[in-house]
Scaffold this motif. Sequence first.
Motif, PDB file in Angstrom:
ATOM      1  N   ASP A   1       0.832  -1.200   0.000  1.00 31.14           N
ATOM      2  CA  ASP A   1       0.000   0.000   0.000  1.00 31.14           C
ATOM      3  C   ASP A   1       0.869   1.254   0.000  1.00 31.14           C
ATOM      4  O   ASP A   1       0.597   2.221  -0.723  1.00 31.14           O
ATOM      5  CB  ASP A   1      -0.915  -0.016   1.220  1.00 31.14           C
TER       6      ASP A   1
ATOM      7  N   THR B   1      -4.565  -2.625  -3.151  1.00 30.08           N
ATOM      8  CA  THR B   1      -5.133  -1.759  -2.120  1.00 30.08           C
ATOM      9  C   THR B   1      -5.886  -0.575  -2.707  1.00 30.08           C
ATOM     10  O   THR B   1      -6.165   0.404  -2.014  1.00 30.08           O
ATOM     11  CB  THR B   1      -4.028  -1.252  -1.173  1.00 30.08           C
ATOM     12  N   GLY B   2      -6.218  -0.643  -3.987  1.00 34.04           N
ATOM     13  CA  GLY B   2      -7.086   0.360  -4.605  1.00 34.04           C
ATOM     14  C   GLY B   2      -6.416   1.658  -4.991  1.00 34.04           C
ATOM     15  O   GLY B   2      -7.085   2.693  -5.105  1.00 34.04           O
TER      16      GLY B   2
ATOM     17  N   ALA C   1      -7.741  -1.246   1.193  1.00 30.86           N
ATOM     18  CA  ALA C   1      -8.362  -0.343   0.221  1.00 30.86           C
ATOM     19  C   ALA C   1      -9.547   0.376   0.852  1.00 30.86           C
ATOM     20  O   ALA C   1      -9.733   1.586   0.659  1.00 30.86           O
ATOM     21  CB  ALA C   1      -8.804  -1.123  -1.013  1.00 30.86           C
TER      22      ALA C   1
ATOM     23  N   TYR D   1     -15.718  -3.612  -4.088  1.00 26.07           N
ATOM     24  CA  TYR D   1     -14.592  -4.533  -4.074  1.00 26.07           C
ATOM     25  C   TYR D   1     -15.105  -5.965  -4.007  1.00 26.07           C
ATOM     26  O   TYR D   1     -16.029  -6.269  -3.242  1.00 26.07           O
ATOM     27  CB  TYR D   1     -13.666  -4.255  -2.893  1.00 26.07           C
TER      28      TYR D   1
ATOM     29  N   ARG E   1     -10.898   5.874  -1.722  1.00 27.08           N
ATOM     30  CA  ARG E   1     -10.941   4.610  -2.459  1.00 27.08           C
ATOM     31  C   ARG E   1     -12.187   3.800  -2.108  1.00 27.08           C
ATOM     32  O   ARG E   1     -12.271   2.615  -2.445  1.00 27.08           O
ATOM     33  CB  ARG E   1      -9.692   3.772  -2.164  1.00 27.08           C
TER      34      ARG E   1
END
Length: 216
Positions: free
Chosen positions: A16, A50-51, A80, A93, A86
Amino acid sequence: MTDVRSFYGRWARLYDALASLPFVGSWRARAVESLDLSAGDTVVEMGCGTGANVPSLRKQVGPGGTVVGVDLTRGMLDRAGRHPDRAGDGVHYVQGDAAHPPIRDADAVLATFVAGLFPDPEPVVDRWCDAVGPGGRIALLNFQRSDATVALPLNVVFEGFVRLSSPGSRLARDSQATAFERRVRAARRRLTERTVDRRYETLAGGYLGLLSGTVA
């Protein structure tokens, strides 16, 4: 499959942090731009981690659009969801295998730094193309070794990076960078076969290749 989940679950926090570095963000933004998204579109990111790409994707599709992130590792998706930019309206997700995406009828697919991880990437790219259908856009962003003479010392670093970032490869004798690039080439070859209006560009001194196209 369990090894992959465990590996990336352990490294979710570090991943991340690295994925959020400013210069990495510029590469990701360029990949998003290559999709030529419109307001209201539905875009799916395969192997979303993690977006880190989600803010750029949300900006392109607008409040009426939808961003779907697919990743195998729950730890990645959990991180995320901790980022306000996010998560929220229009962002979803899904914990699932990007090689067999549980998504259909999307307008675009994005895959950054993931195509080279699949043992057999060609059928995976086929499934991504099928997920958007004719007229949909797909973009693949991947690391690669640079042909520039001044970059030769960094190619050694690239080999180490691939070993550290790929489950089960750190003790392998053969060059993991060579195998990784072979898989990336296979993914690009399949995308080339399946698309028109293609664009290819290099970033970061040749260490990144971005291929995008419209599914025929």
